[in-house]
Write a protein that holds these residues in place. Sequence first.
Motif, PDB file in Angstrom:
ATOM      1  N   ASN A  93      30.753  63.502  40.947  1.00  0.00           N
ATOM      2  CA  ASN A  93      30.524  62.530  39.876  1.00  0.00           C
ATOM      3  C   ASN A  93      31.805  61.930  39.324  1.00  0.00           C
ATOM      4  N   ASP A  94      32.896  62.732  39.313  1.00  0.00           N
ATOM      5  CA  ASP A  94      34.123  62.248  38.669  1.00  0.00           C
ATOM      6  C   ASP A  94      34.813  61.137  39.464  1.00  0.00           C
ATOM      7  N   GLY A  95      34.316  60.851  40.676  1.00  0.00           N
ATOM      8  CA  GLY A  95      34.886  59.739  41.426  1.00  0.00           C
ATOM      9  C   GLY A  95      34.149  58.439  41.219  1.00  0.00           C
ATOM     10  N   ALA A  96      33.095  58.471  40.393  1.00  0.00           N
ATOM     11  CA  ALA A  96      32.269  57.266  40.204  1.00  0.00           C
ATOM     12  C   ALA A  96      32.116  56.918  38.739  1.00  0.00           C
ATOM     13  N   GLU A  97      33.125  57.238  37.941  1.00  0.00           N
ATOM     14  CA  GLU A  97      33.038  56.948  36.520  1.00  0.00           C
ATOM     15  C   GLU A  97      33.065  55.435  36.276  1.00  0.00           C
ATOM     16  N   PRO A  98      32.455  54.975  35.182  1.00  0.00           N
ATOM     17  CA  PRO A  98      32.369  53.532  34.909  1.00  0.00           C
ATOM     18  C   PRO A  98      33.702  52.808  34.913  1.00  0.00           C
ATOM     19  N   LYS A  99      34.756  53.450  34.421  1.00  0.00           N
ATOM     20  CA  LYS A  99      36.050  52.749  34.352  1.00  0.00           C
ATOM     21  C   LYS A  99      36.654  52.545  35.741  1.00  0.00           C
ATOM     22  N   ARG A 100      36.289  53.393  36.707  1.00  0.00           N
ATOM     23  CA  ARG A 100      36.743  53.147  38.075  1.00  0.00           C
ATOM     24  C   ARG A 100      36.046  51.909  38.632  1.00  0.00           C
ATOM     25  N   ALA A 101      34.745  51.794  38.350  1.00  0.00           N
ATOM     26  CA  ALA A 101      34.010  50.605  38.790  1.00  0.00           C
ATOM     27  C   ALA A 101      34.635  49.349  38.189  1.00  0.00           C
ATOM     28  N   ARG A 102      34.975  49.423  36.919  1.00  0.00           N
ATOM     29  CA  ARG A 102      35.624  48.291  36.236  1.00  0.00           C
ATOM     30  C   ARG A 102      36.946  47.937  36.915  1.00  0.00           C
ATOM     31  N   TYR A 103      37.746  48.975  37.248  1.00  0.00           N
ATOM     32  CA  TYR A 103      39.051  48.733  37.867  1.00  0.00           C
ATOM     33  C   TYR A 103      38.896  48.120  39.257  1.00  0.00           C
ATOM     34  N   ASN A 104      37.922  48.623  40.020  1.00  0.00           N
ATOM     35  CA  ASN A 104      37.698  48.074  41.361  1.00  0.00           C
ATOM     36  C   ASN A 104      37.286  46.615  41.307  1.00  0.00           C
ATOM     37  N   ILE A 105      36.441  46.270  40.340  1.00  0.00           N
ATOM     38  CA  ILE A 105      36.057  44.861  40.149  1.00  0.00           C
ATOM     39  C   ILE A 105      37.300  44.025  39.870  1.00  0.00           C
ATOM     40  N   ASP A 106      38.155  44.516  38.980  1.00  0.00           N
ATOM     41  CA  ASP A 106      39.384  43.780  38.631  1.00  0.00           C
ATOM     42  C   ASP A 106      40.287  43.604  39.849  1.00  0.00           C
ATOM     43  N   MET A 107      40.399  44.645  40.675  1.00  0.00           N
ATOM     44  CA  MET A 107      41.289  44.578  41.833  1.00  0.00           C
ATOM     45  C   MET A 107      40.726  43.674  42.933  1.00  0.00           C
ATOM     46  N   LEU A 108      39.414  43.556  43.009  1.00  0.00           N
ATOM     47  CA  LEU A 108      38.832  42.574  43.938  1.00  0.00           C
ATOM     48  C   LEU A 108      39.294  41.167  43.555  1.00  0.00           C
ATOM     49  N   ASP A 109      39.298  40.891  42.247  1.00  0.00           N
ATOM     50  CA  ASP A 109      39.744  39.575  41.775  1.00  0.00           C
ATOM     51  C   ASP A 109      41.256  39.420  41.909  1.00  0.00           C
ATOM     52  N   PHE A 110      41.992  40.490  41.627  1.00  0.00           N
ATOM     53  CA  PHE A 110      43.457  40.466  41.623  1.00  0.00           C
ATOM     54  C   PHE A 110      44.012  39.957  42.956  1.00  0.00           C
ATOM     55  N   ARG A 111      43.372  40.365  44.071  1.00  0.00           N
ATOM     56  CA  ARG A 111      43.888  40.043  45.394  1.00  0.00           C
ATOM     57  C   ARG A 111      43.498  38.632  45.843  1.00  0.00           C
ATOM     58  N   LYS A 112      42.684  37.921  45.026  1.00  0.00           N
ATOM     59  CA  LYS A 112      42.083  36.686  45.525  1.00  0.00           C
ATOM     60  C   LYS A 112      42.838  35.418  45.133  1.00  0.00           C
ATOM     61  N   LEU A 113      43.374  35.374  43.923  1.00  0.00           N
ATOM     62  CA  LEU A 113      43.966  34.129  43.436  1.00  0.00           C
ATOM     63  C   LEU A 113      45.485  34.148  43.490  1.00  0.00           C
ATOM     64  N   ASN A 114      46.055  33.022  43.903  1.00  0.00           N
ATOM     65  CA  ASN A 114      47.497  32.814  43.805  1.00  0.00           C
ATOM     66  C   ASN A 114      47.794  32.029  42.537  1.00  0.00           C
ATOM     67  N   ALA A 115      49.057  31.992  42.166  1.00  0.00           N
ATOM     68  CA  ALA A 115      49.452  31.241  40.972  1.00  0.00           C
ATOM     69  C   ALA A 115      48.991  29.796  41.090  1.00  0.00           C
ATOM     70  N   GLY A 116      48.332  29.312  40.038  1.00  0.00           N
ATOM     71  CA  GLY A 116      47.882  27.926  40.014  1.00  0.00           C
ATOM     72  C   GLY A 116      46.516  27.691  40.610  1.00  0.00           C
ATOM     73  N   ASP A 117      45.923  28.707  41.266  1.00  0.00           N
ATOM     74  CA  ASP A 117      44.589  28.536  41.857  1.00  0.00           C
ATOM     75  C   ASP A 117      43.545  28.384  40.766  1.00  0.00           C
ATOM     76  N   ASP A 118      42.516  27.606  41.069  1.00  0.00           N
ATOM     77  CA  ASP A 118      41.409  27.422  40.141  1.00  0.00           C
ATOM     78  C   ASP A 118      40.521  28.661  40.139  1.00  0.00           C
ATOM     79  N   PHE A 119      39.979  29.011  38.981  1.00  0.00           N
ATOM     80  CA  PHE A 119      39.124  30.198  38.883  1.00  0.00           C
ATOM     81  C   PHE A 119      37.820  30.053  39.665  1.00  0.00           C
ATOM     82  N   ASP A 120      37.460  28.821  40.004  1.00  0.00           N
ATOM     83  CA  ASP A 120      36.267  28.613  40.815  1.00  0.00           C
ATOM     84  C   ASP A 120      36.406  29.228  42.204  1.00  0.00           C
ATOM     85  N   LYS A 121      37.645  29.532  42.597  1.00  0.00           N
ATOM     86  CA  LYS A 121      37.865  30.148  43.910  1.00  0.00           C
ATOM     87  C   LYS A 121      37.443  31.613  43.954  1.00  0.00           C
TER      88      LYS A 121
END
Length: 284
Positions: A93-121
């Motif tokens: 259970n300790d590997g699936a805590e809500p804050k890990r899910a939150r962090y993984n969501i953030d890191m999916l986005d982190f790797r996607k946009l370059n400086a100046g990219d539109d958020f629609d991407k």
Amino acid sequence: MNNIINNPHWQELIKKIQQMTLMDDVFFNSFMDNNFGAMEYILNIIMSRADLRVSHIQAQHSVPNLYGRSVRFDVFATDQYGNEYNFEVQNANDGAEPKRARYNIDMLDFRKLNAGDDFDKLPETYVIFITAQDVLSYGLPIYHIERCIMEVSQQFNDKAHIIYVNGENTDDTPLGKLMQDFKQPDADKMHSKLLSDRMKYLKSTKEEVTKMCNIVEEYSAKRFDEGVRVGERRGERRGERKGKHKMILQNIKSLMRNKHFSATEAMEALSIDKAQYSRYLALL
């Protein structure tokens, strides 16, 4: 190769591999690597759809972060619409805590946009935890977590989704049967022929068994090294705390010796938390 397979150490590894299921992340990663058919089968059941097609799969997908903690997704996949999925299997259970899910969501986005990219991407993203136990404890087979506007009870619609699949649900539904297969080490007892054939291939082909042995051994070595590093960091923190307590103790003794204070008077003069008095009295 026979010499390798017959090595006593590797015999233990082989025995371990034969008992592995899709709930073991190291086995799940190997099972899903470039396995488009199985990924589509699992994805469509979890998403309650039949039309999703996977265009990209990557096991152990690492996302470096120069400014903080990096992340490594068990399995990362993209469908034909450009939607992205991070699959994580968790026996604990300790590997699936809500804050890990939150962090993984953030890191999916982190790797996607370059400086100046539109958020629609930013694509639509899903972090999917498949857990051995009912982590959220509501007795449901699956949980969909969405951000919402509390005052009007409407979805925020930021296209970021978190899903928890409850592995304790093993009923006769497609999702329940999938969870049965995820917990089944014997390929012959699996419901899905697609998953069963892949399981047999990984567990009975000499080349694949040898590869799995190497992967398990490497994974175990990494976990050991990580454990050593964690232990060293904890040791350093304990050393720092021990040094701090030693200095405080010396100050107490100095006041008792030079000012003729009692131990309690010395601790009061040093503004030591009263909850710590018994600790220092025992040390004295």
